[in-house]
Design an enzyme around this catalytic site. Sequence first.
Site, PDB file in Angstrom:
ATOM      1  N   ARG A   1       0.839  -1.218   0.000  1.00  0.00           N
ATOM      2  CA  ARG A   1       0.000   0.000   0.000  1.00  0.00           C
ATOM      3  C   ARG A   1       0.865   1.255   0.000  1.00  0.00           C
ATOM      4  O   ARG A   1       0.547   2.249  -0.662  1.00  0.00           O
ATOM      5  CB  ARG A   1      -0.918   0.009   1.241  1.00  0.00           C
ATOM      6  CG  ARG A   1      -2.058  -0.988   1.147  1.00  0.00           C
ATOM      7  CD  ARG A   1      -2.747  -1.147   2.480  1.00  0.00           C
ATOM      8  NE  ARG A   1      -3.293   0.092   2.993  1.00  0.00           N
ATOM      9  CZ  ARG A   1      -3.485   0.359   4.298  1.00  0.00           C
ATOM     10  NH1 ARG A   1      -3.170  -0.548   5.205  1.00  0.00           N
ATOM     11  NH2 ARG A   1      -3.972   1.505   4.672  1.00  0.00           N
TER      12      ARG A   1
ATOM     13  N   LYS B   1      -4.060  -5.964  14.030  1.00  0.00           N
ATOM     14  CA  LYS B   1      -2.950  -6.003  14.992  1.00  0.00           C
ATOM     15  C   LYS B   1      -3.487  -5.962  16.426  1.00  0.00           C
ATOM     16  O   LYS B   1      -2.990  -6.647  17.311  1.00  0.00           O
ATOM     17  CB  LYS B   1      -2.002  -4.825  14.741  1.00  0.00           C
ATOM     18  CG  LYS B   1      -1.203  -5.003  13.444  1.00  0.00           C
ATOM     19  CD  LYS B   1      -0.251  -3.865  13.185  1.00  0.00           C
ATOM     20  CE  LYS B   1      -0.925  -2.628  12.688  1.00  0.00           C
ATOM     21  NZ  LYS B   1      -0.538  -2.061  11.445  1.00  0.00           N
TER      22      LYS B   1
HETATM   23  N1  URA Z   1      -1.474   2.511  10.745  1.00  0.00           N
HETATM   24  C1  URA Z   1      -1.601   1.191  10.489  1.00  0.00           C
HETATM   25  O1  URA Z   1      -1.180   0.356  11.286  1.00  0.00           O
HETATM   26  N2  URA Z   1      -2.190   0.819   9.342  1.00  0.00           N
HETATM   27  C2  URA Z   1      -2.665   1.694   8.440  1.00  0.00           C
HETATM   28  O2  URA Z   1      -3.193   1.290   7.433  1.00  0.00           O
HETATM   29  C3  URA Z   1      -2.524   3.069   8.711  1.00  0.00           C
HETATM   30  C4  URA Z   1      -1.939   3.440   9.893  1.00  0.00           C
END
Ligand code: URA
Length: 434
Positions: free
Chosen positions: A169, A188
């Site tokens: 990304r 996460k």
């Molecule tokens: N922080 C993240 O962990 N993922 C994202 O997509 C954007 C900010």
Amino acid sequence: MLSMYNIIDKTKHTERLSIQEVSYLVKGYVDGTIPDYQMSAWLMAVCLNGLSKEETFYLTDCMKRSGEVLSWESVEGITADKHSTGGVGDKTTLIVAPIVASCGVKMPKMSGRGLGHTGGTIDKLESIPNFNVELSHTDFIKTINEVGCAIVSQSGNLTPADKKIYALRDVTATVDSIPLISSSIMSKKLALNSDCIVLDVKCGSGAFMKDIADATTLANLMVDIGKFYNKRCTALITDMNAPLGYNVGNSLEVIEAIETLKGNTRGNLLDLCVELSTEIVSTALNTDYVTVKDKVLDAISSGKALETFSKMIEYQGGNAKIVDDYSIFDVPRYSYEVKSKVSGYIQSIDSQEVGIASLNLGAGRHTKSDSIDYSAGIVFNHQLGDSISIGDTIATLYSSKVTDPSQVEDSLLKAITINAQKPIIKDIVISCIN
Ligand code: URA
């Protein structure tokens, strides 16, 4: 038969994907059977057309399951986690974790390093000599049980799918998509698996989300994901139109965190830490906000939170004397005072520009392999709304790497808007989503 071509085509036409299709694309990308070019095409289709809530739930869950999911069975009590969507001068974890622990909620925290203009909690902690951010599992659990909190760097086995997709990304202009950001962050948080999750969604010039409407959509979606997967989950939308607190840079931020725990600071940083801690403890213990806020303020005024922080440093191998003796930190070799060229009130401070100035003083990394100057950074003398006269020192620049810190003076001055009218200062917490 499942095919990546059909998945891309469906998202291109805003047709909904099944859980099997989402699982197929996440697994296939992680094991290498789906190539970058197909994943990039799908990510761009998501950026343009979005995903439904159900698809976002599936994506989050599949990314969570791509790696290890932690268990806190051997931790006594309720566990809580917080996440900030990233800010300049954001040292809240260093303050909130010991406050929350002092109020009886366990905080096993995994944090990241900084890259680019935003700092990372782990780099800040590593400015404390010998502080160990890679505790063994046993020592991590022991510290959480005996101190109440521990802060370590993110384990390599968590959410490998997110790591791989995020890297893609980053280079395909597909970061700024609300479903992709939500699933990335929440995968996460769910893999970390605390009982309660409080999200600090930043809004403003220095944040991913520039306006309140987008920040609210992001916060709502993340809270929905958390609740769907049985977590006590809430979010605060907070202002990021200026750096948090007065200090930016690793050891400088630890010093400001200690001063805050000593009750010696006022302003947006203290306000945010009190609000976040209250939100975490009241959500985790299901207790009313007013009672908890008193407990949080007492944890600071009684010195309990500072004691917890100092104990955490000791358990993690660092020199706990640092809380009373800042000369133990690396001392910056060069400094330069930036003077105001105009009089008036401070209207805004562009946190992204401040982050870049701090990075250029050596406080951050341009690339992953760069080393950090822990002593480098910026100390502001003022916050938004303060009046200032020509010739007043607005900030001091510090570095041990850059022999002439005045190099960043112009960019710092450009980041600060001063004019004749006293601005209306908004509260740091814009709203709460629960
Ligand atoms: N922080 C993240 O962990 N993922 C994202 O997509 C954007 C900010």
